[in-house]
Design an enzyme around this catalytic site. Structure first.
Site, PDB file in Angstrom:
ATOM      1  N   ARG A  47       9.271   2.596  11.239  1.00 31.73           N
ATOM      2  CA  ARG A  47      10.299   2.203  10.271  1.00 31.73           C
ATOM      3  C   ARG A  47      11.629   1.914  10.958  1.00 31.73           C
ATOM      4  O   ARG A  47      12.241   2.781  11.570  1.00 31.73           O
ATOM      5  CB  ARG A  47      10.442   3.260   9.156  1.00 31.73           C
ATOM      6  CG  ARG A  47      10.972   4.606   9.581  1.00 31.73           C
ATOM      7  CD  ARG A  47      10.847   5.644   8.466  1.00 31.73           C
ATOM      8  NE  ARG A  47       9.447   5.984   8.254  1.00 31.73           N
ATOM      9  CZ  ARG A  47       8.989   7.208   7.963  1.00 31.73           C
ATOM     10  NH1 ARG A  47       9.839   8.208   7.811  1.00 31.73           N
ATOM     11  NH2 ARG A  47       7.707   7.430   7.812  1.00 31.73           N
ATOM     12  N   ASP A  89       0.800  -1.227   0.000  1.00 30.34           N
ATOM     13  CA  ASP A  89       0.000   0.000   0.000  1.00 30.34           C
ATOM     14  C   ASP A  89       0.833   1.278   0.000  1.00 30.34           C
ATOM     15  O   ASP A  89       0.348   2.328  -0.387  1.00 30.34           O
ATOM     16  CB  ASP A  89      -0.948   0.013   1.224  1.00 30.34           C
ATOM     17  CG  ASP A  89      -0.234  -0.280   2.541  1.00 30.34           C
ATOM     18  OD1 ASP A  89       1.008  -0.358   2.545  1.00 30.34           O
ATOM     19  OD2 ASP A  89      -0.916  -0.435   3.577  1.00 30.34           O
ATOM     20  N   HIS A  90       2.079   1.206   0.403  1.00 25.68           N
ATOM     21  CA  HIS A  90       2.895   2.421   0.518  1.00 25.68           C
ATOM     22  C   HIS A  90       3.601   2.777  -0.792  1.00 25.68           C
ATOM     23  O   HIS A  90       3.460   3.872  -1.319  1.00 25.68           O
ATOM     24  CB  HIS A  90       3.956   2.252   1.606  1.00 25.68           C
ATOM     25  CG  HIS A  90       3.438   2.385   3.009  1.00 25.68           C
ATOM     26  ND1 HIS A  90       2.509   1.535   3.545  1.00 25.68           N
ATOM     27  CD2 HIS A  90       3.741   3.270   3.991  1.00 25.68           C
ATOM     28  CE1 HIS A  90       2.258   1.900   4.800  1.00 25.68           C
ATOM     29  NE2 HIS A  90       2.986   2.945   5.091  1.00 25.68           N
ATOM     30  N   SER A 147       6.686   6.943  13.098  1.00 26.14           N
ATOM     31  CA  SER A 147       6.619   5.676  12.373  1.00 26.14           C
ATOM     32  C   SER A 147       7.374   4.532  13.052  1.00 26.14           C
ATOM     33  O   SER A 147       8.233   4.750  13.909  1.00 26.14           O
ATOM     34  CB  SER A 147       7.198   5.926  10.987  1.00 26.14           C
ATOM     35  OG  SER A 147       7.978   4.861  10.550  1.00 26.14           O
ATOM     36  N   ASP A 158       3.951  -1.499  11.341  1.00 30.00           N
ATOM     37  CA  ASP A 158       3.477  -0.166  11.000  1.00 30.00           C
ATOM     38  C   ASP A 158       2.905   0.433  12.277  1.00 30.00           C
ATOM     39  O   ASP A 158       2.162  -0.233  13.010  1.00 30.00           O
ATOM     40  CB  ASP A 158       2.407  -0.224   9.910  1.00 30.00           C
ATOM     41  CG  ASP A 158       2.124   1.175   9.386  1.00 30.00           C
ATOM     42  OD1 ASP A 158       2.685   1.550   8.343  1.00 30.00           O
ATOM     43  OD2 ASP A 158       1.358   1.915  10.043  1.00 30.00           O
ATOM     44  N   ARG A 209      -0.796  12.413  10.416  1.00 30.53           N
ATOM     45  CA  ARG A 209       0.510  13.041  10.693  1.00 30.53           C
ATOM     46  C   ARG A 209       0.713  14.261   9.811  1.00 30.53           C
ATOM     47  O   ARG A 209       0.461  14.209   8.606  1.00 30.53           O
ATOM     48  CB  ARG A 209       1.649  12.053  10.421  1.00 30.53           C
ATOM     49  CG  ARG A 209       1.622  10.936  11.402  1.00 30.53           C
ATOM     50  CD  ARG A 209       2.821  10.035  11.359  1.00 30.53           C
ATOM     51  NE  ARG A 209       2.726   9.180  12.526  1.00 30.53           N
ATOM     52  CZ  ARG A 209       3.117   7.918  12.580  1.00 30.53           C
ATOM     53  NH1 ARG A 209       3.684   7.357  11.539  1.00 30.53           N
ATOM     54  NH2 ARG A 209       2.969   7.230  13.690  1.00 30.53           N
TER      55      ARG A 209
HETATM   56  C1  MIC Z   1       3.806   6.268   8.482  1.00 28.92           C
HETATM   57  O1  MIC Z   1       2.612   6.522   8.555  1.00 28.92           O
HETATM   58  O2  MIC Z   1       4.696   7.017   8.889  1.00 28.92           O
HETATM   59  C2  MIC Z   1       4.214   4.938   7.862  1.00 28.92           C
HETATM   60  C3  MIC Z   1       4.865   5.231   6.574  1.00 28.92           C
HETATM   61  O3  MIC Z   1       3.076   4.152   7.626  1.00 28.92           O
HETATM   62  C4  MIC Z   1       5.149   4.216   8.833  1.00 28.92           C
HETATM   63  C5  MIC Z   1       5.749   2.993   8.299  1.00 28.92           C
HETATM   64  C6  MIC Z   1       6.907   3.212   7.390  1.00 28.92           C
HETATM   65  O4  MIC Z   1       7.687   4.130   7.574  1.00 28.92           O
HETATM   66  O5  MIC Z   1       7.058   2.386   6.478  1.00 28.92           O
HETATM   67  C7  MIC Z   1       4.512   3.879  10.176  1.00 28.92           C
HETATM   68  O6  MIC Z   1       3.552   4.489  10.562  1.00 28.92           O
HETATM   69  O7  MIC Z   1       5.040   3.007  10.890  1.00 28.92           O
HETATM   70 FE1  SF4 Z   2      -0.208   4.594   5.166  1.00 24.80          FE
HETATM   71 FE2  SF4 Z   2       1.045   5.272   7.437  1.00 24.80          FE
HETATM   72 FE3  SF4 Z   2      -0.468   7.041   6.112  1.00 24.80          FE
HETATM   73 FE4  SF4 Z   2      -1.618   5.025   7.329  1.00 24.80          FE
HETATM   74  S1  SF4 Z   2      -0.449   6.657   8.290  1.00 24.80           S
HETATM   75  S2  SF4 Z   2      -2.079   5.763   5.274  1.00 24.80           S
HETATM   76  S3  SF4 Z   2      -0.152   3.384   7.040  1.00 24.80           S
HETATM   77  S4  SF4 Z   2       1.434   6.101   5.393  1.00 24.80           S
END
Ligand code: MIC
Ligand code: SF4
Length: 644
Positions: free
Chosen positions: A536, A64-65, A534, A119, A379
């Site tokens: 990550r 999805d990313h 995140s 995630d 975010r």
């Molecule tokens: C986000 O919302 O910051 C992400 C991208 O979903 C991350 C995961 C990632 O960095 O791959 C998260 O929330 O953990």
């Molecule tokens: Fe995707 Fe993270 Fe955004 Fe949710 S918060 S839509 S998991 S990038």
């Protein structure tokens, strides 16, 4: 004495440890989820552990990313993930099927069970009465291998919801209010359990919006009871057999109680650039808006998009606004397409994007310079949208749609219209054919590894002496988006650590990676809540790769601290705040005798060679974490234990 719901599910999954707050506990994990941006690394790590098939009840790999496919990288990762899932017993949700958290809620989340996801928004599934926790990919890999998940038993905060929401006020406003009160670091080490008569007024997707943004509080997890509404939702998803009733005991203890009277809430908005900069929408009304993005895992359900479609029906969005809509899942997308709501959105001038994370993680749709973007996301960290100095505000879909019509920030109550009425469907459209089952013939499956899939970087045991320059001195609330940005340029490099390391801290200091390499590594200094946001693990893996051996800050976000330990980086904490003031970027630090000191002492001594000073710092590590660090990380530790 009775138990709260968090304690009940922890107790039924406890493998070791106790329910005592702040003490380490290990729990059995029933389900795991990964997404593509963290999954590729998680599966490489699972492979390195050497277990032939996942040992969970259910593991799902979502894509999805990384969906833009501007080069071969994303597509390579997708092929790797698909073939890996087929071989190792994992369900594979194909690109196009939607956002992991939305789909997991629809199709898999189960009351009373545990879910570990790579995630940070995994607590979304807490809306279904399950303990759902975000973690680094390596922790998820271990859980897939049947290992328990270790964490500190959180304090449990009861959030009592009273009465019901007024028209135009949504569940997004409930969690924004909580963020306003608790702040982005106030939830660290805590689980938020929702209760009170207001709960039953909220549908499961509305609860999910709240549970999802628990991640922004820094919380370990967020949890709702499983009640009649849960039952109805599962029935409408053709999963009635998954329902059980779950609630806290009437005399359950809580560490803290917060009461929110839903009747008192009004439409709220989080101002740039933190999800807790929350104020009433009315106080910023009138500011010009250039972009509106509706979507992301916390606000892209069928109910959300139907409300927006009703508001936009037979209208046109303001000529200065670019409006994007990202349905959360194929189920949502197909349902609004079949009932005509999609046509209403299109005629209003919305730009319809595929079902994915999209703008939420800067995968396209960067807003114009010096302008306001209103987003329904979770975010708004600086630069996350892809535009430097962005001004991203977070709000509900109703506020967002109102702003798209008006061309400026407006409280939707001031539109002078009736609020949209949407009822939750009795039956959702169920078609799981975009979720591929694993192969019946796993030996025959060849894992496809394109050139973007680089081998896992590893390191040896922790050194007894750590020394180096302070490469960067940072302030409070450094997010993982600061440490290692995502977005269209960097996200495709998630399975290539040497390449992604070049982007470490680039939003703060574009010369960082070059300096770190020239100096053979060093130490990072920071303030409160370091590593917020995140899950990550690349924000720990890349520093490890560039030779960062210790981080010294005032406090950590939970997942990032674990990731640092998992990759053999010492997570140190200032004891005396004055030491933070004294230390300067460029100072040469030395930490000696680490092996012995870690075993017997709660502190380490840091010599500041440049300033000819010494300071005591704490590490707050459990015995297990010390052993992981000494082994040079969780992978080394696990292999040593499983392979002897
Ligand atoms: C986000 O919302 O910051 C992400 C991208 O979903 C991350 C995961 C990632 O960095 O791959 C998260 O929330 O953990
Ligand atoms: Fe995707 Fe993270 Fe955004 Fe949710 S918060 S839509 S998991 S990038």
């Amino acid at each position: 004495m009775g138990k709260n719901l968090v304690q009940k599910i922890f107790e039924s999954h406890r493998v070791s440890g106790t329910l005592e707050t702040h003490r380490e506990i290990a729990i059995r994990i029933d389900q795991t989820l990964t997404q593509d941006a963290t999954g590729t690394m998680a599966y490489l790590q699972f492979e390195a552990i050497g277990i032939p098939r996942v040992r969970t009840k259910l593991s799902v790999s979502y894509v999805d990313h990384n969906m833009l496919q501007t080069g071969f990288e994303n597509a390579d990762d997708h092929r790797f993930l698909q073939t890996f899932a087929a071989k190792y017993g994992i369900l594979f949700s194909r690109p196009g099927n939607g956002i992991c958290h939305q789909i997991h809620l629809e199709r898999f989340a189960k009351p009373g069970e545990t879910l570990l996801g790579s995630d940070s928004h995994t607590p979304n599934a807490g809306a279904m009465g399950m303990i759902a926790i975000g973690a680094g990919g390596l922790d998820v890999a271990i859980a897939m291998g049947g290992g328990p998940y270790y964490l500190k038993m959180p304090e449990v905060v009861l959030v009592t919801l009273k009465n019901r929401l007024r028209p135009w006020v949504t569940s997004k406003d409930i969690i924004l209010e909580l963020l306003r009160q608790v702040t982005v670091k106030g939830g660290v080490g805590k689980a938020f359990e929702f209760g009170g008569p207001g709960v039953k007024t909220l549908s499961i997707p509305e609860r999910a919006t709240i549970a999802n943004l628990g991640a922004e509080l820094g919380a370990t997890t967020t949890l709702f009871p499983s009640d009649e509404r849960t039952h109805q939702f599962l029935k409408a998803q053709g999963r009635e057999q998954d329902w059980i009733s779950l609630e806290a005991d009437p005399d359950a203890p809580y560490d803290q109680v917060i009461e929110i009277d839903l009747r008192d809430l009004e439409p709220l908005i989080a101002q740039p650039s933190s999800p807790d900069h929350v104020i009433p929408v009315r106080t910023v009304a009138g500011r010009a808006v250039k972009q509106v993005c509706i979507g992301s895992c916390n606000n892209s359900s069928y109910m959300d998009l139907m409300s927006v479609a009703k508001m936009l029906k037979r209208k046109k969005i303001h000529p200065d606004v670019s409006l994007t809509i990202t349905p959360g899942s194929k189920q949502v997308f197909e349902m609004i397409a079949r009932n005509g709501a999609l046509a209403d959105l299109i005629q209003a001038g919305a730009r319809i994007l595929e079902s994915a994370c999209g703008p939420c993680i800067g995968m396209g749709q960067a807003p114009p310079s010096d302008s306001i973007s209103i987003r329904t996301m979770n975010r708004n960290f600086p630069g996350r949208s892809g535009t430097p100095n962005d001004q991203v505000y977070l709000a509900s879909p109703l506020v967002a749609a109102a702003c798209a019509l008006e061309g400026s920030i407006i409280d939707p109550r001031d539109l002078g219209e009736r609020p949209p009425r949407v009822v939750i469907p009795q039956a959702f459209l169920i078609d799981d054919r975009m979720i591929l089952p694993p192969s019946a013939d796993p030996e025959k499956v060849m894992i496809e590894r394109g050139p973007n899939i680089k081998p896992l970087p590893t390191r040896g045991p922790l050194e007894n002496l750590v020394e180096g320059n302070v490469l960067l001195k940072l302030g409070d609330h450094i997010t993982t988006d600061h440490i290692l940005p995502a977005g269209a340029k960097v996200l495709p490099l998630r399975s290539n650590i040497p390449a992604i390391s070049e982007h470490l801290f680039e939003r703060i200091d574009s010369s960082f990676a070059k300096r770190a390499k020239a100096m053979g590594g060093g130490i990072i200094v920071g303030g409160e809540n370091y590593g917020q946001g995140s899950s990550r693990e690349h924000a720990a893996l890349a520093p490890m790769f560039l030779g960062i051996r210790a981080i010294l800050v005032k406090s950590y976000a939970r997942i990032h601290r674990s990731n640092l330990i998992n990759f053999g980086i010492l997570p140190l904490i200032f004891i005396d705040p004055k030491d933070f003031e004294t230390i300067q970027q460029g100072d040469y630090l030395r930490i000696e005798g680490i092996h012995d000191r870690l075993q017997v002492n709660r502190t380490l001594t840091v010599q500041n060679v440049t300033q000819k000073q010494e300071m005591e710092v704490s590490h707050g590590l459990s015995q297990r974490e010390i052993e992981i660090l000494l082994a040079g990380g969780l992978l080394n530790y696990t292999r040593k234990r499983t392979l002897g």
